[in-house]
Design a protein around this motif. Structure first.
Motif, PDB file in Angstrom:
ATOM      1  N   GLY A   9       0.820  -1.218   0.000  1.00  0.00           N
ATOM      2  CA  GLY A   9       0.000   0.000   0.000  1.00  0.00           C
ATOM      3  C   GLY A   9       0.849   1.262   0.000  1.00  0.00           C
ATOM      4  O   GLY A   9       1.990   1.252  -0.457  1.00  0.00           O
ATOM      5  N   ARG A  10       0.338   2.345   0.543  1.00  0.00           N
ATOM      6  CA  ARG A  10       1.072   3.615   0.484  1.00  0.00           C
ATOM      7  C   ARG A  10       1.841   3.910   1.765  1.00  0.00           C
ATOM      8  O   ARG A  10       2.463   4.951   1.886  1.00  0.00           O
ATOM      9  N   PHE A  11       1.770   3.020   2.745  1.00  0.00           N
ATOM     10  CA  PHE A  11       2.564   3.221   3.967  1.00  0.00           C
ATOM     11  C   PHE A  11       2.870   1.856   4.597  1.00  0.00           C
ATOM     12  O   PHE A  11       2.331   0.836   4.179  1.00  0.00           O
ATOM     13  N   GLY A  12       3.724   1.874   5.624  1.00  0.00           N
ATOM     14  CA  GLY A  12       4.082   0.633   6.298  1.00  0.00           C
ATOM     15  C   GLY A  12       5.276  -0.026   5.616  1.00  0.00           C
ATOM     16  O   GLY A  12       5.532   0.208   4.428  1.00  0.00           O
ATOM     17  N   ALA A  13       6.012  -0.825   6.392  1.00  0.00           N
ATOM     18  CA  ALA A  13       7.165  -1.525   5.832  1.00  0.00           C
ATOM     19  C   ALA A  13       7.273  -2.911   6.449  1.00  0.00           C
ATOM     20  O   ALA A  13       6.891  -3.128   7.607  1.00  0.00           O
ATOM     21  N   SER A  14       7.788  -3.812   5.665  1.00  0.00           N
ATOM     22  CA  SER A  14       8.080  -5.156   6.139  1.00  0.00           C
ATOM     23  C   SER A  14       9.554  -5.181   6.549  1.00  0.00           C
ATOM     24  O   SER A  14      10.404  -4.622   5.862  1.00  0.00           O
ATOM     25  N   VAL A  15       9.819  -5.805   7.701  1.00  0.00           N
ATOM     26  CA  VAL A  15      11.175  -5.813   8.252  1.00  0.00           C
ATOM     27  C   VAL A  15      11.698  -7.238   8.243  1.00  0.00           C
ATOM     28  O   VAL A  15      11.041  -8.140   8.767  1.00  0.00           O
ATOM     29  N   THR A  16      12.858  -7.440   7.663  1.00  0.00           N
ATOM     30  CA  THR A  16      13.492  -8.765   7.710  1.00  0.00           C
ATOM     31  C   THR A  16      14.913  -8.626   8.252  1.00  0.00           C
ATOM     32  O   THR A  16      15.477  -7.523   8.273  1.00  0.00           O
ATOM     33  N   GLY A  17      15.453  -9.745   8.718  1.00  0.00           N
ATOM     34  CA  GLY A  17      16.848  -9.745   9.191  1.00  0.00           C
ATOM     35  C   GLY A  17      16.981  -9.608  10.693  1.00  0.00           C
ATOM     36  O   GLY A  17      18.072  -9.337  11.181  1.00  0.00           O
ATOM     37  N   LEU A  18      15.879  -9.790  11.431  1.00  0.00           N
ATOM     38  CA  LEU A  18      15.946  -9.748  12.898  1.00  0.00           C
ATOM     39  C   LEU A  18      15.384 -11.047  13.461  1.00  0.00           C
ATOM     40  O   LEU A  18      14.431 -11.606  12.911  1.00  0.00           O
ATOM     41  N   ASP A  19      15.949 -11.500  14.573  1.00  0.00           N
ATOM     42  CA  ASP A  19      15.389 -12.616  15.326  1.00  0.00           C
ATOM     43  C   ASP A  19      15.119 -12.101  16.736  1.00  0.00           C
ATOM     44  O   ASP A  19      16.048 -11.891  17.511  1.00  0.00           O
ATOM     45  N   LEU A  20      13.860 -11.872  17.041  1.00  0.00           N
ATOM     46  CA  LEU A  20      13.510 -11.213  18.311  1.00  0.00           C
ATOM     47  C   LEU A  20      13.566 -12.170  19.512  1.00  0.00           C
ATOM     48  O   LEU A  20      13.272 -11.760  20.628  1.00  0.00           O
ATOM     49  N   ARG A  21      13.965 -13.411  19.286  1.00  0.00           N
ATOM     50  CA  ARG A  21      14.152 -14.318  20.435  1.00  0.00           C
ATOM     51  C   ARG A  21      15.453 -14.012  21.166  1.00  0.00           C
ATOM     52  O   ARG A  21      15.661 -14.454  22.276  1.00  0.00           O
ATOM     53  N   THR A  22      16.304 -13.242  20.495  1.00  0.00           N
ATOM     54  CA  THR A  22      17.560 -12.835  21.149  1.00  0.00           C
ATOM     55  C   THR A  22      17.620 -11.312  21.122  1.00  0.00           C
ATOM     56  O   THR A  22      17.006 -10.680  20.252  1.00  0.00           O
ATOM     57  N   PRO A  23      18.366 -10.694  22.052  1.00  0.00           N
ATOM     58  CA  PRO A  23      18.404  -9.230  22.089  1.00  0.00           C
ATOM     59  C   PRO A  23      18.956  -8.655  20.783  1.00  0.00           C
ATOM     60  O   PRO A  23      19.870  -9.226  20.186  1.00  0.00           O
ATOM     61  N   ILE A  24      18.389  -7.536  20.358  1.00  0.00           N
ATOM     62  CA  ILE A  24      18.904  -6.909  19.135  1.00  0.00           C
ATOM     63  C   ILE A  24      19.924  -5.843  19.534  1.00  0.00           C
ATOM     64  O   ILE A  24      19.913  -5.347  20.659  1.00  0.00           O
ATOM     65  N   SER A  25      20.797  -5.488  18.594  1.00  0.00           N
ATOM     66  CA  SER A  25      21.875  -4.538  18.911  1.00  0.00           C
ATOM     67  C   SER A  25      21.316  -3.110  18.961  1.00  0.00           C
ATOM     68  O   SER A  25      20.224  -2.831  18.462  1.00  0.00           O
ATOM     69  N   ASP A  26      22.093  -2.194  19.532  1.00  0.00           N
ATOM     70  CA  ASP A  26      21.682  -0.793  19.577  1.00  0.00           C
ATOM     71  C   ASP A  26      21.533  -0.229  18.165  1.00  0.00           C
ATOM     72  O   ASP A  26      20.624   0.557  17.895  1.00  0.00           O
ATOM     73  N   ALA A  27      22.423  -0.629  17.283  1.00  0.00           N
ATOM     74  CA  ALA A  27      22.354  -0.134  15.896  1.00  0.00           C
ATOM     75  C   ALA A  27      21.070  -0.623  15.226  1.00  0.00           C
ATOM     76  O   ALA A  27      20.385   0.138  14.520  1.00  0.00           O
ATOM     77  N   GLU A  28      20.743  -1.884  15.477  1.00  0.00           N
ATOM     78  CA  GLU A  28      19.502  -2.421  14.893  1.00  0.00           C
ATOM     79  C   GLU A  28      18.289  -1.699  15.473  1.00  0.00           C
ATOM     80  O   GLU A  28      17.353  -1.327  14.754  1.00  0.00           O
ATOM     81  N   PHE A  29      18.326  -1.486  16.795  1.00  0.00           N
ATOM     82  CA  PHE A  29      17.185  -0.800  17.394  1.00  0.00           C
ATOM     83  C   PHE A  29      17.045   0.619  16.831  1.00  0.00           C
ATOM     84  O   PHE A  29      15.939   1.067  16.526  1.00  0.00           O
TER      85      PHE A  29
END
Ligand code: OGA
Ligand code: MN
Length: 299
Positions: A9-29
């Motif tokens: 559509g005209r807004f929103g994004a799909s995000v790939t490349g993260l596994d939220l079962r483990t902590p994400i890095s500050d850069a990723e956040f």
């Protein structure tokens, strides 16, 4: 690699490349936080997280709201939206648990009935129906930009009264106890919000009970006209759930609603809600009775 891909559509994004079962890095956040401001709705597929992992991830965005009295998950940091009863069977549509499901099918922004409304919501699809039960979003920045200038002038500066008892009463007037209502008295919110980015958004939804200084009939007519404009398909993203999807949305700039589904099918979604940081308007005293009395005088 962390990747953001605009939704169809005209807004929103799909995000790939993260596994939220483990902590994400500050850069990723940081990248995620920027994308949240920009896209308003983020879709992360394939995230089979548990409650603790959801709380840990959501807490990166800020303080979590505690679930209010009378809601499932009460007092915890998660709200459980489910039609599955304690015995594991789907509850009948007459059950109290269904009222929240039905109320969520009205366009709303989470916690707009609180003096400090929610910044973000994170909804994890644990059990989802095979068809129906989608969640839909409207980008209210896009809506504001598209409004005719005369409408903008009409609503800029208006204050809406948001009241949870009002939206729940549309589904079942007996749903909330007096004690529950007393815990969430009506609050004042601007009808147009300005975000830190400078973007402006129409800020309405099912919790709006009245508009300050406006007769009830005129207020309802205005709200209906605005909602009909807002919910045009060009402003809407419809999310068809797959198990383990995680949606993150900006409650400042979007409205959302659940869609109906076959009531014999189980559906269980778990939400963490990130609190905002300050009231948008002065609240005291939020006396709807006084507001009503003022309206009577004005009519
Ligand atoms: C919510 C909500 C709608 C749905 O989680 O805040 O409104 O589709 N959900 O269940
Ligand atoms: Mn909601």
């Amino acid at each position: 690699m962390l990747t953001f891909t605009p939704l169809p559509g005209r807004f929103g994004a799909s995000v790939t490349g993260l596994d939220l079962r483990t902590p994400i890095s500050d850069a990723e956040f940081s990248a995620l936080r920027v994308a949240f401001d920009e896209h308003a709705v983020l879709v992360l597929r394939g995230q089979p997280i548990d409650d603790a992992q959801q709380i840990a991830f959501a807490s990166r965005f800020g303080m979590l709201e505690r679930t209010r009295l009378g809601a499932q998950g009460q007092g915890s940091e998660l709200t459980i939206l489910t039609n599955i009863g304690p015995d594991g069977a789907v509850v009948p549509p007459s059950h109290r648990q269904w009222i929240n499901t039905l109320a969520n099918q009205l366009w709303h922004s989470d916690s707009s009935f609180k003096p400090i409304p929610a910044l973000a919501s994170m909804l994890s699809g644990r059990i989802v129906p095979a068809n129906g039960g989608e969640t839909e979003f409207i980008d209210m920045r896009m809506v504001w930009n598209a409004l005719p200038d005369a409408w903008k002038a009409e609503i800029d500066g208006l204050v809406a009264i948001h009241n949870l008892a009002h939206s729940r009463a549309q589904v079942d007037p007996t749903h909330m106890t007096a004690q529950e209502r007393a815990g969430v008295p009506p609050v004042r919110q601007p009808m147009v919000r300005t975000l830190p980015s400078g973007a402006r958004c129409l800020y309405i939804g099912s919790h709006v009970e009245a508009i300050e200084g406006m007769a009830q009939q005129a207020a309802r007519a205005l709200l209906e006209r605005l909602l009909a404009f807002a919910e045009q398909p060009a402003h809407v993203y419809t999310h068809a759930w797959q198990p383990h999807d995680l949606l993150i949305w900006d409650n400042r700039s979007t409205l959302h609603r659940g869609r109906p589904f076959d009531p014999v099918q189980p559906r269980c979604l778990v939400r963490a809600t990130v609190a905002g940081d300050a009231p948008l308007l002065e609240q005291a005293p939020v006396a709807l009775e006084a507001h009503r009395a003022r309206e009577l005088v004005m009519q």
